[in-house]
Enzyme design. Structure first.
Site, PDB file in Angstrom:
ATOM      1  N   ARG A 274      -5.252  31.667  62.577  1.00 22.09           N
ATOM      2  CA  ARG A 274      -6.451  31.635  62.694  1.00 22.09           C
ATOM      3  C   ARG A 274      -7.167  32.052  61.534  1.00 22.09           C
ATOM      4  NH1 ARG A 274      -9.766  35.417  64.319  1.00 22.09           N
ATOM      5  NH2 ARG A 274      -8.954  34.649  66.836  1.00 22.09           N
TER       6      ARG A 274
ATOM      7  N   TYR B   9     -26.092  13.938  50.683  1.00 24.42           N
ATOM      8  CA  TYR B   9     -25.379  13.203  51.873  1.00 24.42           C
ATOM      9  C   TYR B   9     -26.266  13.864  53.131  1.00 24.42           C
ATOM     10  CZ  TYR B   9     -22.105  13.517  54.721  1.00 24.42           C
ATOM     11  OH  TYR B   9     -21.033  12.730  56.431  1.00 24.42           O
TER      12      TYR B   9
ATOM     13  N   ASP C  52     -21.212  20.225  44.927  1.00 27.94           N
ATOM     14  CA  ASP C  52     -20.433  19.974  46.296  1.00 27.94           C
ATOM     15  C   ASP C  52     -19.573  17.777  45.294  1.00 27.94           C
ATOM     16  OD1 ASP C  52     -19.655  17.698  48.052  1.00 27.94           O
ATOM     17  OD2 ASP C  52     -20.895  17.848  49.724  1.00 27.94           O
TER      18      ASP C  52
ATOM     19  N   LYS D 293     -12.457  12.519  51.994  1.00 24.20           N
ATOM     20  CA  LYS D 293     -12.675  11.520  50.896  1.00 24.20           C
ATOM     21  C   LYS D 293     -11.898  10.994  50.359  1.00 24.20           C
ATOM     22  CE  LYS D 293     -16.648  11.627  53.518  1.00 24.20           C
ATOM     23  NZ  LYS D 293     -17.162  12.211  53.230  1.00 24.20           N
TER      24      LYS D 293
END
Ligand SMILES: *Cc1c(COP(=O)(O)O)cnc(C)c1O
Length: 381
Positions: A46, A98, A170, A195
């Site tokens: 982790r 978004y 972003d 993306k």
């Protein structure tokens, strides 16, 4: 080192145990220590994973930052950033944000007292007036989705610096190939690597990049405490996808520019939204801050009914009707019923998001085939 060399080489070293040129998928949860506390920098997956570390080094270099932290998704990355803030703090966002980012802020973080405000940032005067003593973060998306407005990153950062407010960009729609916000004054950059960065529509992934040691330390602490880590297989796939980022972006941008020009001259098309068009309201800013104008194109129909839009959306053969963007294959979408359905119609119409608006994510296919496909679909309207 130049961009095309960075995508292939930074962070990627031959595996020390075998010489494998590709970074192995370290599919392990823990690492053996030779004595208590004596290890090779890896204790529990982790906290650290070598496949993830290689990807983080690469992504930091692409955005010209010193630190990158990878997440299980773009929204997990945003979730971590918002956890840097406290009840009563305000986050000032681009108004056509978004949908998922809007939902995270207004439906989840609002429960913990974080206040999201939404303003038109293409007007920096409005932005300056919207900052209050509680404003702690400005959140920019540019180009915006789906209207493809452009926000002047440097101008926003100048206003923010004066007010002592941090700026997060972003950068999903541009990718680091087209613009690097840290070099324009931003404090934090984030991506849905799902993306363009991965580019092959086969992974969900996110990243945060910063030059600020304190923000980086806090984000590492939050990630280890909250656990939104990506798996090593996904990190491997993103690392592989990145190697062609510059080639994919070049082709995608060129195809999008050709398609925007084609749509502009089509008699059934009323409006084309593409920052590369000279009469786009923020074309000059786009030209200054971006290398090219991106692979996204939105357009509206003269017959602006839902029926006509549905006809185009159902009749393309190469453009697949699907959510998402930034893959090698072209996609077609209907923002009013898909990505932006959660936004009330009156709000949508204010920014020009009509029921007949169509959004394209232009891939890297042969542009003549793509145009032929749009042509036959438009001919059926
Ligand atoms: C897709 C997207 C996100 C969310 O990323 P996921 O990887 O789907 O969680 C955030 N911002 C933008 C601009 C996006 O397009």
């Amino acid at each position: 080192m130049k961009f095309a060399t960075k995508v292939i080489h930074v962070g990627v070293k031959p595996d020390p145990s075998t010489g494998a040129i590709m970074t192995p998928i370290y599919q392990t949860s823990t690492y053996v220590q030779s004595a208590p506390g004596v290890h090779q920098g890896f204790e529990y997956a982790r906290t650290q994973n070598p496949t993830r570390s290689a990807l983080e080094e690469n992504l930091a270099a692409l955005e010209n930052g010193r630190h990158a932290i990878c997440y299980a998704s773009g929204l997990a990355a945003m979730d971590a950033i918002l956890k840097l803030y406290h009840p009563g703090d305000e986050v000032l966002c681009t108004n056509d944000l978004y949908g998922g980012s809007y939902r995270l802020l207004t439906k989840i973080f609002s429960q913990f007292g974080l206040v999201g405000k939404f303003v038109d940032m293409s007007d920096t005067e409005i932005l300056a007036q919207s900052i209050t003593p509680n404003t702690k973060l400005i959140w920019i998306e540019t180009p915006t989705n789906p209207m493809l407005s452009i926000i002047d990153i440097r101008a926003v950062c100048d206003i923010a610096k004066e007010a002592g407010v941090k700026v997060c960009v972003d950068n999903t729609f541009s990718s680091p190939y087209l613009q690097t916000p840290l070099t324009l004054g931003a404090d934090i950059v984030t991506h849905s690597a799902t993306k363009y960065i991965n580019g092959h529509s086969d992974v969900i992934h996110g990243v945060v990049i910063t030059d600020d040691d304190e923000i980086s330390d806090q984000l590492r602490f939050i990630q280890n405490a909250a656990g939104a880590v990506p798996g090593p297989m996904d990190c491997f796939l993103v690392l592989r996808g990145i190697k062609t980022l510059h080639l994919r972006m070049e082709r995608s941008c060129d195809n999008a520019a050709t398609i925007a020009a084609y749509l502009r001259s089509h008699k059934k098309v009323s409006k084309v939204y593409y920052p590369g068009l000279e009469d786009h309201p923020n074309h000059a800013v786009a030209k200054r801050q971006m290398k090219k104008f991106g692979g996204m194109v939105s357009f509206d129909l003269v017959d602006n009914t839902l029926t006509s839009a549905t006809s185009v959306l159902s009749n393309t053969q190469l453009f697949s009707l699907a959510e998402s963007l930034g893959g090698v294959e072209s996609l077609i979408g209907h923002p009013a019923s898909m990505t932006h359905a959660a936004i009330p119609k009156a709000e949508r119409l204010k920014v020009g998001l009509t029921d007949s608006l169509i959004r394209l994510s232009v891939g890297v296919e042969d542009v003549e085939d793509l145009i032929q496909d749009l042509d036959q679909a438009l001919s059926l309207v």
